[in-house]
Design a protein around this motif. Sequence first.
Motif, short mmCIF file in Angstrom:
data_model
loop_
_atom_site.label_atom_id
_atom_site.label_comp_id
_atom_site.label_asym_id
_atom_site.label_seq_id
_atom_site.Cartn_x
_atom_site.Cartn_y
_atom_site.Cartn_z
N UNK A 171 0.80 -1.22 0.00
CA UNK A 171 0.00 0.00 0.00
C UNK A 171 0.84 1.27 0.00
N UNK A 172 2.14 1.17 0.14
CA UNK A 172 2.98 2.37 0.25
C UNK A 172 2.79 3.33 -0.92
N UNK A 173 2.77 2.86 -2.18
CA UNK A 173 2.57 3.81 -3.29
C UNK A 173 1.25 4.56 -3.20
N UNK A 181 3.57 11.98 5.55
CA UNK A 181 4.49 11.19 6.36
C UNK A 181 3.85 9.84 6.68
N UNK A 182 4.64 8.77 6.54
CA UNK A 182 4.18 7.42 6.83
C UNK A 182 4.45 7.09 8.29
N UNK A 183 3.52 6.41 8.92
CA UNK A 183 3.72 5.95 10.30
C UNK A 183 3.79 4.43 10.30
N UNK A 184 4.80 3.89 10.97
CA UNK A 184 4.89 2.46 11.23
C UNK A 184 4.50 2.26 12.69
N UNK A 185 3.40 1.55 12.92
CA UNK A 185 2.86 1.42 14.26
C UNK A 185 3.66 0.46 15.13
N UNK A 186 3.33 0.47 16.43
CA UNK A 186 4.07 -0.34 17.40
C UNK A 186 4.02 -1.82 17.04
N UNK A 187 2.88 -2.30 16.57
CA UNK A 187 2.76 -3.73 16.26
C UNK A 187 3.54 -4.12 15.01
N UNK A 192 9.80 -6.45 9.04
CA UNK A 192 10.96 -6.02 8.26
C UNK A 192 10.64 -5.80 6.79
N UNK A 193 9.66 -6.51 6.27
CA UNK A 193 9.24 -6.28 4.89
C UNK A 193 8.64 -4.88 4.76
N UNK A 194 7.82 -4.48 5.75
CA UNK A 194 7.24 -3.14 5.74
C UNK A 194 8.32 -2.08 5.94
N UNK A 195 9.28 -2.34 6.82
CA UNK A 195 10.36 -1.37 7.05
C UNK A 195 11.15 -1.13 5.77
N UNK A 196 11.43 -2.17 5.03
CA UNK A 196 12.16 -2.00 3.78
C UNK A 196 11.33 -1.22 2.76
N UNK A 197 10.02 -1.47 2.77
CA UNK A 197 9.14 -0.77 1.81
C UNK A 197 9.09 0.72 2.10
N UNK A 198 8.92 1.10 3.36
CA UNK A 198 8.89 2.54 3.68
C UNK A 198 10.28 3.14 3.53
N UNK A 199 11.31 2.31 3.66
CA UNK A 199 12.68 2.79 3.44
C UNK A 199 12.94 3.17 2.00
N UNK A 200 12.17 2.59 1.10
CA UNK A 200 12.31 2.94 -0.33
C UNK A 200 11.39 4.09 -0.71
N UNK A 201 10.59 4.56 0.22
CA UNK A 201 9.64 5.64 -0.07
C UNK A 201 10.34 6.99 -0.06
N UNK A 202 9.73 7.95 -0.72
CA UNK A 202 10.24 9.32 -0.73
C UNK A 202 9.71 10.12 0.47
N UNK A 203 8.78 9.53 1.23
CA UNK A 203 8.18 10.24 2.35
C UNK A 203 8.94 9.96 3.64
N UNK A 226 16.75 3.20 7.19
CA UNK A 226 17.89 3.98 6.71
C UNK A 226 18.68 3.21 5.66
N UNK A 227 18.88 1.91 5.91
CA UNK A 227 19.67 1.10 4.98
C UNK A 227 18.97 0.93 3.64
N UNK A 228 17.63 1.06 3.63
CA UNK A 228 16.90 0.97 2.37
C UNK A 228 16.94 2.27 1.58
N UNK A 229 17.53 3.31 2.17
CA UNK A 229 17.74 4.55 1.42
C UNK A 229 16.97 5.76 1.90
N UNK A 230 16.15 5.63 2.94
CA UNK A 230 15.35 6.76 3.41
C UNK A 230 16.00 7.35 4.67
N UNK A 231 16.59 8.54 4.59
CA UNK A 231 17.27 9.13 5.75
C UNK A 231 16.34 9.86 6.72
N UNK A 232 15.07 10.01 6.35
CA UNK A 232 14.14 10.86 7.11
C UNK A 232 13.28 10.02 8.03
#
Length: 462
Positions: A171-173, A181-187, A192-203, A226-232
């Motif tokens: 759903x990231x696109x 801004x994207x939020x990754x919730x506590x649960x 890690x699949x979601x973390x990598x996906x938001x790491x590739x996002x521009x947001x 961060x390792x997926x390329x998103x510094x923010x």
Amino acid sequence: MIVVMRTGADWAAVEEVKKTIEAHGLEAYVMVGEERSVIGVVGQGVERVAHVASMPGVEQVVRVSKPYKLASSEHHRDRTRVRVGNDVVIGAGSPLVVMAGPCAVESRDQLAATARWVKREGATMLRGGAYKPRSSPYTFQGLEVEGLKLLADVRDEVGLPIVTEVTNPADVPVFEDHVDMLQVGARNMQNFVLLKAVGRSRLPVLLKRGLSATIEELLMAAEYILAAGNPNVILCERGIRSFDPSTRNILDLAAVPVLRERTHLPVIVDPSHATGHRPLVRPMAVAGAAAGADGMIIEVHPNPPQALSDSEQSLSFPEFGDLMDDLRRFEYLRRPAAATTPAATVIVPGDLERLRGRIDDVDARIAALIEERAQLAVAVQQTREETDHGHDVGRERALLERATAGTEDSVLLPEEREQVYSAIIRAARSAQRRQAAAVAASTAGIAEGAGDDTEALAGSVA
């Protein structure tokens, strides 16, 4: 390992070092600071590229001991500023950012009324859940794509950038088309699949601490992004599970200074989910600010008892206004400015009746001036645009500084002067809120979305 470039080193030198690192089978992550760039080196056998220390433009090479290389403060000496939308900046000494709004998007009227109110009180971002991962499958799960569209629509109307939770990597696109801004919730902190996906996002990404996660686990989750390329990336302390049922979670405020020591990333606090009880949100938000947080994320609803999600912890409009008053006073204390000391009027003992007469005269003038000040505040409320934020923090800070700057022979203590003037300011704001509630009741705003709730709101403000 990190490679610290010299101040003023050109981009060609940075690129040459990066190519050299990658030629040895390692990964290189470039982060550009305000004064210099640093390159994070990740992989096995980083000692193979220790010779880059002698390359043009390199100041030093530092070995990083932490497993979270890119999130570590060793990797990025300067604190990171994250920009959301066009105007909101979080971290590195920026003003306290408040993200406020309903736990779940329920309707356009509910969302728009909340957005207008929280902006008027000084919030800089709008929060609202379109996809709601709930503990029970039988509770409200959110409006999903329709909720995203409503968020985007209200953002365009009110002008507040949006943060909302994403739960599915696919759903990231779609989220990128609607929110800021994207939020990754506590649960999902270790999804890690979601973390990598938001790491590739521009947001930018708001990453919440898991219910039982250690600080290192939170930082390792940030490392994935961060390792997926998103510094923010912005970290959020939202409470951890405990044996004590008195609160929904335990707000680990000690995590704020610990994180500020270990990472360069901004840190915010969520007192709503941490406490789970409306009366506790306000004091714990102020405590989070005092602990050094860069911002807050607060749940606000036009009629909390009728909220479809997290009604027990959602603040009403007036309660959110009181919280913002507290945070503004804290900002005044945290960022004092120079003040001038006014000349004191000398009062000498004398005839008792004459002195009491002067007191009566002063009391009458004070009462008239307070009333005049409140009328002026209401006139400001009526003059400004509906969506304008009417509280000028700089002017209020200057007023309090003038009030608290006594002389050596002053009878009142500075804190006593501050109490008096803070009460005057709060009273004027209450008059403004009554005016705003009356205007809202006469339009289609809250009246259509919440029915009789507007009258209850006006009464609670009064």
